[in-house]
Write a protein that holds these residues in place. Structure first.
Motif, short mmCIF file in Angstrom:
data_model
loop_
_atom_site.label_atom_id
_atom_site.label_comp_id
_atom_site.label_asym_id
_atom_site.label_seq_id
_atom_site.Cartn_x
_atom_site.Cartn_y
_atom_site.Cartn_z
N GLY A 33 5.50 21.40 7.23
CA GLY A 33 4.30 21.05 6.75
C GLY A 33 5.20 19.09 6.83
O GLY A 33 6.22 19.12 7.01
N GLU A 34 4.29 18.58 7.01
CA GLU A 34 4.36 16.38 6.84
C GLU A 34 4.82 16.39 5.75
O GLU A 34 4.61 17.25 5.07
CB GLU A 34 2.77 16.14 6.32
N PRO A 35 5.95 15.17 6.10
CA PRO A 35 6.53 14.92 4.52
C PRO A 35 5.35 14.90 3.59
O PRO A 35 4.59 14.13 3.88
CB PRO A 35 7.20 13.62 5.29
N GLY A 36 6.50 15.23 2.59
CA GLY A 36 5.42 15.20 1.99
C GLY A 36 4.00 16.03 0.75
O GLY A 36 3.63 15.83 -0.34
N THR A 37 4.32 16.81 1.62
CA THR A 37 3.41 18.32 1.13
C THR A 37 4.32 19.26 0.21
O THR A 37 3.42 20.13 0.02
CB THR A 37 3.25 18.69 2.51
N GLY A 38 5.21 19.03 -0.70
CA GLY A 38 5.68 19.45 -1.29
C GLY A 38 6.71 20.53 -0.87
O GLY A 38 6.98 22.27 -1.48
N LYS A 39 7.01 20.82 -0.04
CA LYS A 39 8.47 21.49 0.41
C LYS A 39 9.47 22.15 -0.40
O LYS A 39 9.57 23.18 -0.11
CB LYS A 39 8.31 21.38 2.12
N THR A 40 9.93 20.56 -0.57
CA THR A 40 11.02 21.05 -1.56
C THR A 40 11.04 21.39 -2.94
O THR A 40 12.51 22.25 -3.55
CB THR A 40 12.35 19.42 -1.18
N MET A 41 10.02 20.92 -3.01
CA MET A 41 9.39 20.79 -4.82
C MET A 41 8.75 22.39 -4.39
O MET A 41 9.54 23.72 -6.63
CB MET A 41 8.64 20.23 -4.89
N SER A 222 1.66 10.08 2.95
CA SER A 222 1.39 11.37 2.01
C SER A 222 1.32 10.93 0.58
O SER A 222 0.83 9.86 0.08
CB SER A 222 2.43 11.76 2.79
N THR A 223 1.54 12.54 -0.32
CA THR A 223 1.15 13.05 -0.73
C THR A 223 1.80 12.28 -2.01
O THR A 223 1.44 11.44 -3.05
CB THR A 223 1.82 14.10 -1.52
N SER A 224 2.65 11.84 -1.82
CA SER A 224 4.38 10.95 -2.60
C SER A 224 3.34 9.18 -2.14
O SER A 224 3.43 9.17 -4.11
CB SER A 224 5.72 10.64 -2.44
N GLU A 225 3.10 9.01 -1.67
CA GLU A 225 2.72 7.66 -1.87
C GLU A 225 1.54 7.61 -2.73
O GLU A 225 1.01 6.54 -3.12
CB GLU A 225 2.10 6.95 0.25
N1 LIG Z 1 1.55 21.17 -4.81
C1 LIG Z 1 2.05 20.27 -4.99
N2 LIG Z 1 1.69 19.70 -6.35
C2 LIG Z 1 2.29 18.61 -7.16
N3 LIG Z 1 3.30 18.05 -6.89
C3 LIG Z 1 2.99 17.72 -5.18
C4 LIG Z 1 3.21 18.65 -4.67
N4 LIG Z 1 2.69 18.18 -3.15
C5 LIG Z 1 3.73 17.55 -3.39
N5 LIG Z 1 3.55 16.45 -4.58
C6 LIG Z 1 4.60 15.16 -5.08
O1 LIG Z 1 5.02 14.62 -3.80
C7 LIG Z 1 6.14 14.96 -4.20
C8 LIG Z 1 7.05 14.97 -2.84
O2 LIG Z 1 7.56 16.68 -2.21
P1 LIG Z 1 8.30 16.89 -2.21
O3 LIG Z 1 9.40 15.78 -1.83
O4 LIG Z 1 9.02 18.39 -2.02
O5 LIG Z 1 7.50 17.03 -0.42
P2 LIG Z 1 8.74 17.56 0.40
O6 LIG Z 1 7.52 18.41 2.21
O7 LIG Z 1 10.12 18.35 0.62
O8 LIG Z 1 8.96 15.90 1.51
P3 LIG Z 1 10.01 15.69 2.43
O9 LIG Z 1 9.47 16.23 3.89
O10 LIG Z 1 9.54 14.42 2.60
O11 LIG Z 1 11.61 16.03 2.10
C9 LIG Z 1 6.73 15.45 -5.11
O12 LIG Z 1 7.91 15.55 -6.05
C10 LIG Z 1 5.38 15.71 -5.74
O13 LIG Z 1 5.52 14.93 -6.94
#
Ligand SMILES: Nc1ncnc2c1ncn2[C@@H]1O[C@H](COP(=O)(O)OP(=O)(O)OP(=O)(O)O)[C@@H](O)[C@H]1O
Ligand SMILES: [Mg+2]
Lengths: 280, 389
Positions: A33-41, A222-225
């Motif tokens: 998924g795009e960066p910041g879409t919560g994959k790691t979380m 992205s979401t984080s921004e």
């Molecule tokens: N579904 C969600 N619910 C709550 N918070 C979210 C959600 N998606 C993203 N976030 C917020 O966005 C931040 C970025 O999420 P995360 O680091 O998991 O993204 P990622 O997909 O792993 O990004 P990257 O590709 O840059 O590693 C999280 O710390 C959280 O604050």
């Protein structure tokens, strides 16, 4: 036990379905998924929701598959032997356990996160096929077979920098996290800023999604921004009207530097605004 | 049963394997999903499709397979009988259930099978099952006590199914089949340059060094091999190129797995001041060619793919493009690109002996300094050999 999101993490039905299918059938789940879409979380939240310990393995371009199992620190041993250290005789004291080994010997079922697998060398996933399949491996130096006491739930994230080998993909389940639509984004914001003024939220989302539509951006916000930006807006106590008045499309939204981090994107954006002004 | 669905996906050139198919069966057996077609869509996609660029293809295949299947026969083809029974029961009231039990499942199932066979014989017969509006026991939303609907929940949802939305259309960038040859040739591009951080113990060097040190350890590290090839791919799309688009896409999908960095851009006929990344938005999302020129270092290798068939004006004259008001002629742009990335070749899907008869092809051939190759295995070999130098 089933995963259904949490009060910190917003999920959609298709995501929870994929997670639960992977956990039930004990297959690794590959998340893109795009960066910041919560994959790691996601992995963190699943671990918390299922009450399992989480073992995280963050991949870099130099990471080797072997490092997830164990490393034999031959160089230290060689050095110690030259210094006449006693522990040299026991090869076991130079075996360092990797993330997978730790998860395998965990007394309870656990969750393993292999984060950003696409950063590693192209061969990396292939080198883990057997380990992820059988959840066991052999330590040649000590002639020891390490086998998982409980098959961990494995989450793997990728940002698509490289393609992953077919043999690896066949063993995984796969889910692509779509960029959140407006409704989902509202719920995500709500999680982070409960009780945000509806007017501010509406205007902020309006600006945010409009910005994402700008063609040619190098990095779409992205979401984080969005979350960072909202934090600033709140800290500066910016009123909703200042964000986006309908008759005034050509105003630069306040603190937009939090949304557009790339200098060229900022220029592009300001140029567009400038053109819009001239066309009025 | 499910096998038909699996074969249908295969026919539609989705790279699904038996291993994955068995996993899907296992998931159904373990009741991972409730009895809904929507959930089945998500589950089967998660298990069978491992690349979002295939989602659109999957959506189309899924829609095709299940069109009109809200009436039961299609579902019957898909789902084990036991599963079906439970599904059906969920959507009937107790009274209806009782009535149904009285009529007997056997009879009901038998009729399905007959209908299904009938439908298979007459392939277009699918419409028979659609919109029967309750007069047939198998029409959806029917009032007949035997009227059954499996994806029952969807009444409350919008009419358009997830897979009908085609949300992933834009991600579809691959045509897998037939790429094997090209993959072999593209591998020539892999150059295992010895560069990067030192990280591998150089055993021979260490031994030699240690010996020279009279036995004191002299550790030697050397950089590990890795694939360092970076490629810019410029694809001619639209117009006279359409015949060749398939070959082109095969090359493109093959490329994806071969390089560390691969960037692609589209152009039409000749390169001018704009390129684009998404052909459907070629008019709204144009990218300044100057930006592209500045973005990638001269270690990138540039590969054009196009038939170079156009009016000579498009190459030689300012304002000569059929689409743009180009202030500078195509030749200037072409030179600018090959100056920036001297490792450049042009791959031409048209057969080599036809090139000389087309003025524009000869022009581009010259502008490329003769580095034009046909899009055949042999042509690729030659091109790649030149690029690896
Ligand atoms: N579904 C969600 N619910 C709550 N918070 C979210 C959600 N998606 C993203 N976030 C917020 O966005 C931040 C970025 O999420 P995360 O680091 O998991 O993204 P990622 O997909 O792993 O990004 P990257 O590709 O840059 O590693 C999280 O710390 C959280 O604050
Ligand atoms: Mg991440």
């Amino acid at each position: 036990m089933r995963f259904s999101g949490s009060d910190k993490y917003v999920t959609t039905g298709d995501l929870t379905l994929a997670v639960n299918a992977a956990v039930t059938l004990q297959r690794p789940l590959l998340i893109k998924g795009e960066p910041g879409t919560g994959k790691t979380m996601l992995a963190e939240e699943v671990a918390a929701a299922l009450g399992r310990p989480l073992f995280q393995w963050h991949i870099k371009s130099t990471t080797k598959a072997q490092q997830g199992l164990y490393e034999y620190d031959a160089v230290s041993r060689l050095r110690d032997s030259q210094l006449g250290e006693a522990k040299v005789a026991d090869i076991g004291s130079y075996i360092l356990k990797g993330v997978l080994w730790q998860a395998f010997e965990c007394a309870t079922p656990s969750v393993v996160l292999i984060d950003e697998i696409d950063k590693a060398d192209i061969e990396f996933p292939n080198d883990l096929l057997r380990e992820l399949d059988r959840m066991e491996f052999f330590v040649y130096e000590t002639r020891q077979n390490v086998r998982a006491r409980h098959r961990p739930a494995v989450f793997i994230t990728s940002n698509n920098e490289k393609e992953l080998p077919d043999a690896f993909l066949r063993r995984c389940f796969f889910h692509y996290i779509k960029f959140p639509d407006r409704e989902t984004m509202k719920r995500i914001v709500d999680v982070h800023f409960p009780g945000l003024k509806p007017a501010l939220l509406r205007e902020a989302l309006e600006v945010f999604f409009e910005l994402r539509e700008i063609p040619g951006l190098k990095k779409k916000p992205s979401t984080s921004e969005l979350l960072d930006w909202l934090k600033l807006l709140l800290a500066e106590d910016i009123p909703p009207e200042a964000l986006h008045s309908k008759d005034n499309k050509s105003a630069i939204p306040p603190l937009h530097g939090a949304l557009l981090k790339n200098e060229q994107d900022v220029h592009l954006f300001e140029r567009l605004i400038f053109m819009a002004r001239q066309n009025r | 049963m499910l096998i038909d669905f699996f074969l249908h996906l295969k026919e539609n050139r989705l790279p699904v394997s038996i291993k994955e198919f068995l996993a899907l069966l296992e998931a159904l057996q373990q009741h991972v999903i409730e009895h809904s077609l929507d959930d089945f869509y998500v589950l089967s996609r998660a298990i069978l499709v491992k690349d979002e660029t295939h989602f659109d293809k999957f959506d189309r295949a899924f829609g095709e397979y299940f069109k009109g299947v809200e009436a039961l026969p299609g579902m019957e083809a898909l789902i084990p009988e036991e599963w079906l029974r439970q599904a059906v029961k969920k959507h009937l009231s107790d009274a209806e259930c009782a009535k149904l039990e009285k009529l007997g499942w056997e009879k009901l199932m038998e009729t399905f099978k007959k209908r299904l066979a009938e439908q298979k014989e007459r392939h277009s017969g699918g419409s028979k099952w659609i919109g029967t509006g309750g007069t047939s026991p198998f029409g959806h939303g029917g009032t007949h006590p035997e009227g059954i609907r499996v994806g029952g929940k969807s009444e409350n949802r919008s009419a358009v199914k997830v897979w009908e939305k085609r949300e992933y259309r834009n991600l579809d960038d691959s045509v897998e089949i037939g790429t094997r040859n090209i993959k072999i040739a593209l591998r020539r591009l892999r150059r295992f340059a010895r560069q990067g951080a030192p990280e591998e113990l150089d055993l021979e060097g260490t031994i030699a060094g240690t010996a020279r040190n009279a036995g004191w350890l002299d550790l030697r590290l050397r950089p590990e091999r890795h694939n360092a090839v970076k490629v810019l791919l410029f694809l001619d799309i639209g117009g006279s190129m359409d015949d060749h688009i398939r070959v082109c896409e095969e090359l493109f999908s093959a490329c994806h797995s071969e390089f560390k960095h691969l960037e692609y851009y589209y152009f039409h006929n000749c390169v001018y001041e704009y390129l684009w990344k998404d052909n459907r938005r070629r008019h709204s999302e144009r990218i300044d060619t100057h930006d592209v020129l500045h973005r990638y270092g001269n270690d990138y290798k540039l590969i054009f793919v196009g038939d170079a068939a156009m009016s000579p004006y498009e190459i030689l004259q300012p304002w000569g493009s059929v689409e743009y008001n180009n202030a500078e002629p195509g030749a200037t742009w072409l030179r600018r690109l090959t100056d920036t990335w001297p490792h450049a070749i042009w791959l031409n899907p048209e057969s080599e002996h036809a090139w000389q008869y087309r003025q524009s092809t000869s022009l581009i051939h010259n502008l490329m300094g003769g580095r034009m190759f046909p899009l055949t295995l042999d042509g690729l070999e030659r091109g790649m050999r030149l690029l690896s130098k």
